[in-house]
Write a protein that holds these residues in place. Structure first.
Motif, short mmCIF file in Angstrom:
data_model
loop_
_atom_site.label_atom_id
_atom_site.label_comp_id
_atom_site.label_asym_id
_atom_site.label_seq_id
_atom_site.Cartn_x
_atom_site.Cartn_y
_atom_site.Cartn_z
N ALA A 1 0.81 -1.27 -0.08
CA ALA A 1 0.10 -0.03 0.04
C ALA A 1 0.99 1.26 -0.24
O ALA A 1 0.47 2.34 -0.65
N THR A 2 2.01 1.16 0.82
CA THR A 2 2.76 2.45 0.86
C THR A 2 3.61 2.62 -0.44
O THR A 2 3.83 3.66 -1.01
N HIS A 3 3.78 1.64 -1.17
CA HIS A 3 4.68 1.48 -2.40
C HIS A 3 3.49 2.20 -3.64
O HIS A 3 3.74 3.14 -4.21
N HIS A 4 2.27 1.66 -3.40
CA HIS A 4 1.08 2.24 -4.41
C HIS A 4 1.13 3.63 -4.35
O HIS A 4 1.02 4.57 -5.27
N ALA A 5 0.91 3.98 -3.01
CA ALA A 5 0.82 5.36 -2.47
C ALA A 5 1.82 6.24 -2.92
O ALA A 5 1.87 7.54 -3.55
N ALA A 6 3.12 5.96 -2.96
CA ALA A 6 4.19 6.74 -3.26
C ALA A 6 4.43 6.73 -4.82
O ALA A 6 4.75 7.72 -5.37
N VAL A 53 4.51 10.24 -6.91
CA VAL A 53 5.51 10.32 -7.90
C VAL A 53 4.92 10.81 -9.29
O VAL A 53 5.18 11.66 -9.77
N ARG A 54 3.64 10.07 -9.57
CA ARG A 54 2.90 10.22 -10.91
C ARG A 54 2.55 11.93 -10.76
O ARG A 54 2.52 12.42 -11.81
N ASP A 55 1.90 11.96 -9.58
CA ASP A 55 1.07 13.58 -9.53
C ASP A 55 2.09 14.39 -9.52
O ASP A 55 2.21 15.44 -10.13
N LEU A 56 3.40 14.23 -9.04
CA LEU A 56 4.34 15.32 -8.90
C LEU A 56 4.89 15.52 -10.35
O LEU A 56 5.24 16.40 -10.94
N ALA A 57 5.13 14.23 -11.08
CA ALA A 57 5.81 14.53 -12.26
C ALA A 57 4.72 15.16 -13.14
O ALA A 57 5.25 16.07 -14.25
N ALA A 58 3.43 14.90 -13.10
CA ALA A 58 2.35 15.64 -14.00
C ALA A 58 2.32 17.20 -13.79
O ALA A 58 2.19 18.19 -14.60
#
Length: 217
Positions: free
Chosen positions: A94-99, A103-108
């Motif tokens: 769950a932590t990996h998915h959240a991270a 990361v995807r949101d920050l990249a966008a």
């Protein structure tokens, strides 16, 4: 008076002496343990020491930190150890998915800012060029301004579209027919722009065909 002797949890290893949880974390990260004197913590999986006086653990599917000097013993019951390991694995996934999502949101978000910044610089460049065309800024001053902001210098271009027609004779060698001559024309006839000033040779585009090749006996 009757004294009640404290009993360790049934899941604790009965033949091992309690150790500071920091020592267990250093020696065996990922170990399922029973924490003996923590307030309402009980069984947990040790992750790693944080380099200070705290140790990270997973208890009840949640990440927590406890004092490094708390005593703990490894869990001996396989079913309990397996259940705790599964909880810690679920937490890790769950932590990996959240991270990953973060990361995807920050990249966008970075892409949006980069795009907006690029658009703003393009508008600044267009405005400066328009001022130059209106005679308010000289060419050298314009390009000095653009270089200061790491923008491409202003270099207007003239697009030349041309048509060339002509003819020439080829002395045919023995065993060479008109197909051979057509091949040579298509592959080796070239446009020479050496005498034209400031030609960007990377932009030259030509397509040569031989309209008609006839054998003159």
């Amino acid at each position: 008076m009757t004294h009640t002797v404290p009993q360790l949890a049934l899941t604790a290893e009965p033949h091992r002496h309690p150790q500071p949880i920091a020592d267990l974390a250093t020696a065996s990260p990922g170990l399922a343990v029973t924490i003996l004197n923590a307030d309402a913590v009980g069984n947990a999986v040790i992750l790693a020491p944080d380099g200070g006086r705290r140790v990270r653990i997973v208890a009840d599917g949640q990440l927590r930190e406890v004092h490094a000097d708390l005593d703990a013993v490894p869990i001996s019951d396989p079913a309990t150890a397996l259940a705790l390991t599964q909880q810690s694995l679920a937490w890790a996934v769950a932590t990996h998915h959240a991270a990953t999502d973060r990361v995807r949101d920050l990249a966008a978000e970075i892409d949006r800012h980069r795009h907006a910044h690029g658009q703003q610089l393009a508008e600044i460049r267009s405005y400066a060029i328009a001022r130059h065309r209106d005679g308010d800024i000289c060419r050298d001053g314009l390009n000095a301004f653009l270089r200061h902001f790491d923008l491409d210098e202003y270099q207007p271009r003239h697009r030349v579209r041309f048509t060339i027609t002509g003819s020439f004779d080829v002395r045919a060698d023995v065993n060479r027919d008109t197909d051979d001559t057509e091949y040579d024309v298509r592959e080796y006839l070239r446009l020479n722009t050496d005498q034209v000033d400031n030609v960007d040779t990377d932009t030259i585009s030509t397509h040569i065909t031989a309209d008609a090749i006839e054998a003159d006996e």
